[in-house]
Design a protein around this motif. Structure first.
Motif, PDB file in Angstrom:
ATOM      1  N   THR B 558      29.324  43.726  42.592  1.00  0.00           N
ATOM      2  CA  THR B 558      30.508  42.984  41.966  1.00  0.00           C
ATOM      3  C   THR B 558      31.021  43.473  40.451  1.00  0.00           C
ATOM      4  OG1 THR B 558      29.067  41.125  42.481  1.00  0.00           O
ATOM      5  CG2 THR B 558      30.585  40.615  40.828  1.00  0.00           C
ATOM      6  N   ARG B 561      33.402  45.960  41.961  1.00  0.00           N
ATOM      7  CA  ARG B 561      34.759  45.202  41.958  1.00  0.00           C
ATOM      8  C   ARG B 561      35.691  45.010  40.834  1.00  0.00           C
ATOM      9  NH1 ARG B 561      35.010  39.343  44.648  1.00  0.00           N
ATOM     10  NH2 ARG B 561      37.280  38.975  44.728  1.00  0.00           N
ATOM     11  N   GLY B 565      39.601  46.729  39.389  1.00  0.00           N
ATOM     12  CA  GLY B 565      40.441  46.131  38.759  1.00  0.00           C
ATOM     13  C   GLY B 565      40.877  46.629  37.417  1.00  0.00           C
ATOM     14  N   GLY B 610      46.356  47.119  44.683  1.00  0.00           N
ATOM     15  CA  GLY B 610      45.388  46.479  43.851  1.00  0.00           C
ATOM     16  C   GLY B 610      44.602  45.613  44.812  1.00  0.00           C
ATOM     17  N   ASP B 614      40.686  45.652  46.451  1.00  0.00           N
ATOM     18  CA  ASP B 614      39.831  44.367  46.238  1.00  0.00           C
ATOM     19  C   ASP B 614      39.230  43.822  47.404  1.00  0.00           C
ATOM     20  OD1 ASP B 614      38.849  42.859  44.185  1.00  0.00           O
ATOM     21  OD2 ASP B 614      39.810  41.090  45.245  1.00  0.00           O
ATOM     22  N   ARG B 618      35.585  43.791  48.757  1.00  0.00           N
ATOM     23  CA  ARG B 618      34.821  42.718  49.418  1.00  0.00           C
ATOM     24  C   ARG B 618      34.190  43.087  50.779  1.00  0.00           C
ATOM     25  NH1 ARG B 618      39.281  38.585  47.798  1.00  0.00           N
ATOM     26  NH2 ARG B 618      39.874  38.465  49.930  1.00  0.00           N
TER      27      ARG B 618
END
Ligand SMILES: Nc1ncnc2c1ncn2[C@@H]1O[C@H](COP(=O)(O)OP(=O)(O)O)[C@@H](O)[C@H]1O
Ligand SMILES: [Mg+2]
Lengths: 267, 631
Positions: B558, B561, B565, B610, B614, B618
């Protein structure tokens, strides 16, 4: 002889604020090899603490505890543990969980695989070897935990409310399984529970502990475990002696709880 | 053309979807309860409507619909804009779009200015009374010049004639303008020249935001010619001065007095110099402003109003196109050129945007001679030379060769190793990616990887060890809350504006995030799992590797991730600041040259990348930690 001998074990916790909790006071007992002891008591009476000391995770404030004459000093392979929630490694499969101990010892993978298979058979999980553990039900997870502990062939098995989180039916099945394993392997077992019935059904001996300070309040010698190996567990529950013992212990614990409540309300 | 087809497709899609939606509602069993979440399920047809709505808004507000259905409309509106622009300076003289006559407003303002100055002078502590008196006197005289401009009595015949003449020219134009034969035909030679020039000019939107300025249609030519006539009228009007001899006499008197006084001043009398300059300026302003007696321009005002009405009527269809198809703005003229003013300017037309996007993607064009994303052939030797540090050669046994007396250099083992580690050898070539997008991607990747490699172990350590937590906490907590870009100037100074600086900045971003997430993961490990591992005979290292690390993996991933960003956002901003490649650099340059299409394209590319990052992470998370939330 690999008996578990506890002599005047005291455990006093000190918090940073300076409060002290006398979790265990003068605990002395002897557990012969192959005995099954159940420990019962209201919450907070020091059951887990006693188990953690036996496992070697905690060192007692005073007193000694020995297994086969050797003082317990840190965790060891000769003492296996089973926890309430199983404490499985959920990122591993059933096989990988069960062979964890052997893998850490870097044992021969082929032998290990055979052993794993055997133990899965014993706990009733044949064919689930490659299932990820997070996909298992609670009862199956406890079976994995049992197998994981037993595969190391420990002398003493410590179980902290192993069946506490299971539903009634599964629980009954698991109780039979515990009895079966105890009988077949002849291991020494300490099983902590908060269920009076379970303590009576499984234990050859049962200790009822009392809180503040944590101590052994009463000891029972029980015939039901040996009965349970032959008879149906549900029939034993209707046994007259069983019912009287159950009611006696229940009211004992009830009184202790009341006392705690009273003290808390006063304090 | 394509836009036109597209517009119709959108309209059909919307109508179709709405009809389908209606049908769907009829077939569903009715649900009397409000708030049933089931009712939000499905609805692809509404997605179509939503998307179409967005597309249509884009087409409409970028004026692409106008461009595709009426390609000449911008050119015509440009001619109309020229008339409006020429008319504007004349209109300002009268209460047409203003509240008062220009003369009235000017007089009011100058009177106030003079009064204010008088008060300021009288209150000034730095001036002698005698000087104050002189200044006030001068200002009063300046004020007295105003009535000389506004009294009909002082209006000269010559001025009156010029006004009449200009008024008549406006009236004549008004009369000619609606006629079919306006403008009068040019000589054949001139007409050919005009047509030639018109043919040469580029179409609407061909060079960014410009609109072709030369009239391309009959109506356009009409307005273009009228605008020229109006320009000449207004030029002549504003060149005219309403200066009666009486006014000039008073003006000269004031000037002489000021000159005399200034000559008497010393260099160090700065305050007096400043004041006298300001007084002079006040007089000059009145001198050059077009102030006329009250009713002198009445006839001219009427003529302009009539012309304005006529030209508006003559706009006809163009006016309707302007209102319907140029929402939020219009075409404006500025001298001989015209431009889009409104969303059509900063919202690029889809047709232009796709064309430019196509150009940017061509590896031979790209942006600033660098492709967006492409590949180039690179010798393996260069890669080896980059990867291997040069000191490998230094630690080899022996000495580097020395030249011999016959002027040659014999290579030995040590020098050959040096050739290898510096990449000076022949090798085959392999394709490696290049381009703005690749550069940006590589920076994020390197910064992130560094952050993970260093941040995760440190974070785990901090989660398990009081010393590590205490020791590193101040360091991390002091730099982490600072917005990463705030560090950019320092980082750029230390590590340079090129890749190293940017990668370091991204490392800073990802490092702190990875530390925090790894730490949370480690400290969140249930004690019972560690106990279990202990009693199964695992060593410390084995517990860390086999229990704590996998147990922290959900938090760590997480964290990755989040870090991706953050890094992506920081990188684009950092590339804005400095550098010569990267997607942020492209946008910054496009901003400087007002290439709105490119700006939107980069925004779009960044969004897509982006999203891609992501989604990828994921997917990885779902693959690697399927047990997440089920432990
Ligand atoms: N690490 C600790 N520090 C302080 N107090 C503790 C700690 N562990 C347990 N205790 C206290 O010791 C008492 C016994 O705890 P525990 O053995 O967990 O009870 P049980 O398992 O019977 O519910 C409780 O009052 C608990 O608050
Ligand atoms: Mg407990």
């Amino acid at each position: 002889m690999s008996d578990l001998v506890s002599q005047n074990v005291n455990m006093i916790f000190k918090s940073l604020k300076g409060e002290t909790v006398h979790a265990l006071k003068d605990i002395s007992f002897t557990l012969k090899k192959g005995e099954l002891l159940t420990v019962l008591g209201p919450s907070g009476c020091g059951k887990t603490t006693l188990l953690n000391i036996a496992a070697g995770f905690l060192r007692p404030t005073s007193g000694t505890i020995t297994l086969g004459g050797k003082e317990i000093n840190g965790p060891g392979l000769e003492r296996g543990m089973v926890f309430q929630q199983g404490a499985l490694f959920e990122w591993l499969t059933v096989n990988e969980n069960v062979n964890f101990g052997l893998r850490m010892k870097k044992e021969d993978p082929v032998k290990t695989a055979k052993k794993v298979e055997e133990w899965l058979d014993i706990v009733g999980l044949q064919g689930f070897g490659n299932t990820p553990t997070y996909q298992l039900s609670g009862g199956m997870q406890q079976r994995v935990a049992l197998a994981r502990c037993l595969i190391n062939d420990p002398d003493l098995i410590l179980m902290d409310e192993p069946l506490g989180a299971l539903d009634a039916l599964t629980r009954e099945k698991m109780q039979s399984l515990v009895l079966k394993i105890w009988k077949e392997t002849g291991k020494t077992i300490i099983l902590i529970t908060h269920s009076v019935e379970e303590a009576l059904l499984l234990g050859e001996r049962a200790y009822v502990m009392a809180p503040r300070p944590g101590r052994i309040h009463k000891e029972y010698k029980l015939p039901f475990a040996s009965l349970g190996l032959k008879e149906d567990l549900r029939e034993i529950k209707n046994n007259k002696e069983f019912v009287t013992k159950r009611e006696e212990i229940l009211s004992m614990i009830w009184d202790m709880e009341e006392e705690i409540m009273g003290k808390e309300n006063l304090g | 053309m394509i836009t036109g087809i597209f517009t119709f497709l959108i309209i059909f899609a919307v109508i179709g979807s709405i009809l389908y939606g209606q049908k769907l509602i009829k077939t569903e069993k009715s649900d009397a309860v409000f708030g049933n979440p089931e009712r939000a399920k499905g609805g692809i047809h509404w997605v179509i409507v939503g998307t179409s709505f967005l597309l249509f808004t884009w087409l409409y507000y970028s004026w692409d619909i106008a461009k595709s259905f009426y390609p000449k409309s911008a050119n015509e509106l440009c001619q109309v804009a020229k008339v409006n622009e020429s008319l504007l300076s004349l209109k300002y003289l009268f209460p047409i779009e203003e509240r008062s006559h220009k003369s009235t407003a000017l007089i009011k303002r100058e009177n106030i200015n003079i009064s204010d100055k008088i008060i300021e002078i009288q209150n000034s502590p730095d001036l002698k009374n005698q000087v104050k008196e002189k200044f006030v006197n001068l200002l009063n005289k300046t004020r007295q010049t105003i009535p000389l401009l506004t009294n009909e009595k002082y209006l000269e015949i010559e001025t009156k004639n010029t006004i009449n003449e200009l008024t008549n020219r406006i009236k004549q134009l008004t009369e000619d303008f609606p006629k079919d034969n306006y403008p009068p035909p040019l000589s054949e030679e001139e007409e050919n020249k005009r047509i030639e020039a018109t043919k040469k000019q580029l179409g609407w939107g061909a060079t960014g935001m410009e609109v072709p300025p030369l009239p391309e249609s009959k109506v356009g030519l009409k307005f273009h010619t009228a605008a020229q006539e109006l320009n000449s009228i207004s030029d002549e009007f504003f060149a005219m001065r309403n200066h009666h001899p009486e006014y000039l006499r008073l003006l000269n008197e004031i000037r002489d007095e000021i000159k005399e006084y200034r000559n008497s001043l010393n260099d160090d009398q700065e305050i007096e110099t400043t004041y006298i300059k300001e007084i002079k300026k006040l007089g000059q302003r009145i001198e050059y402003e077009s102030v006329f007696p009250p009713n002198t321009l009445d006839e001219m005002e009427k003529a302009i109003r009539v012309f304005d009405k006529v030209q508006k009527k003559e706009q006809g269809a163009t006016r309707i196109k302007d209102m319907l198809l140029f929402p939020g703005g219009t075409i404006v003229a500025s001298g001989p050129t015209c431009a889009e003013d409104g969303p059509g300017r900063w919202l690029p037309k889809p047709s232009d945007t796709f064309r430019i996007f196509g150009d940017l993607l061509k590896p031979s064009v790209g942006f600033k001679m660098i492709p967006m994303i492409w590949y180039e052939m690179m010798g393996v030797n260069r890669i080896v030379g980059f990867l291997l540090p040069n000191w490998i050669a230094d630690i080899m046994p022996g000495k580097y060769p020395v030249h011999t007396s016959d002027g040659t250099v014999e290579p030995n083992f040590k020098s050959k190793v040096l050739d290898v580690v510096t990449g000076e050898f022949e090798a085959f070539k392999i394709p490696v990616p290049t381009g703005h997008i690749w550069d940006s991607f590589l920076r994020v990747f390197l910064g992130l990887t560094l952050g993970i490699i260093l941040g995760v172990p440190l974070g785990l350590f901090m989660g398990l060890n009081r010393f590590a937590k205490g020791f590193f906490d101040p360091l991390v907590e002091l730099y982490r809350p600072v917005p990463p870009l705030a560090w950019a100037p320092l980082v750029i100074t230390v590590f340079g504006i090129d890749n190293v600086g940017k990668v370091f900045l991204l490392f800073m971003v990802s490092f702190s995030i990875m530390i925090i997430s790894a730490r949370a993961g480690a400290s969140g490990t249930q004690l019972s799992k560690i106990h279990a591992a202990h009693s199964l005979g695992a060593s410390r290292w084995q517990i860390l590797r086999n229990v704590i690390f996998p147990n922290s993996l959900p938090e760590i991933l997480t964290g990755v991730r989040v870090a991706v960003g953050m890094c992506w956002g920081t990188l684009v901003a950092a590339e804005f600041l400095a550098g010569t490649t990267g997607i942020g650099f492209v946008e910054n340059v496009a901003r400087k040259y007002m290439q709105y299409e490119v700006i939107w394209i980069t925004i779009f590319v960044m969004g897509m990348l982006g999203l891609l990052f992501d989604v990828t992470i994921r997917k990885i998370i779902d693959k690697t930690i399927p047990w997440r939330g089920k432990g």
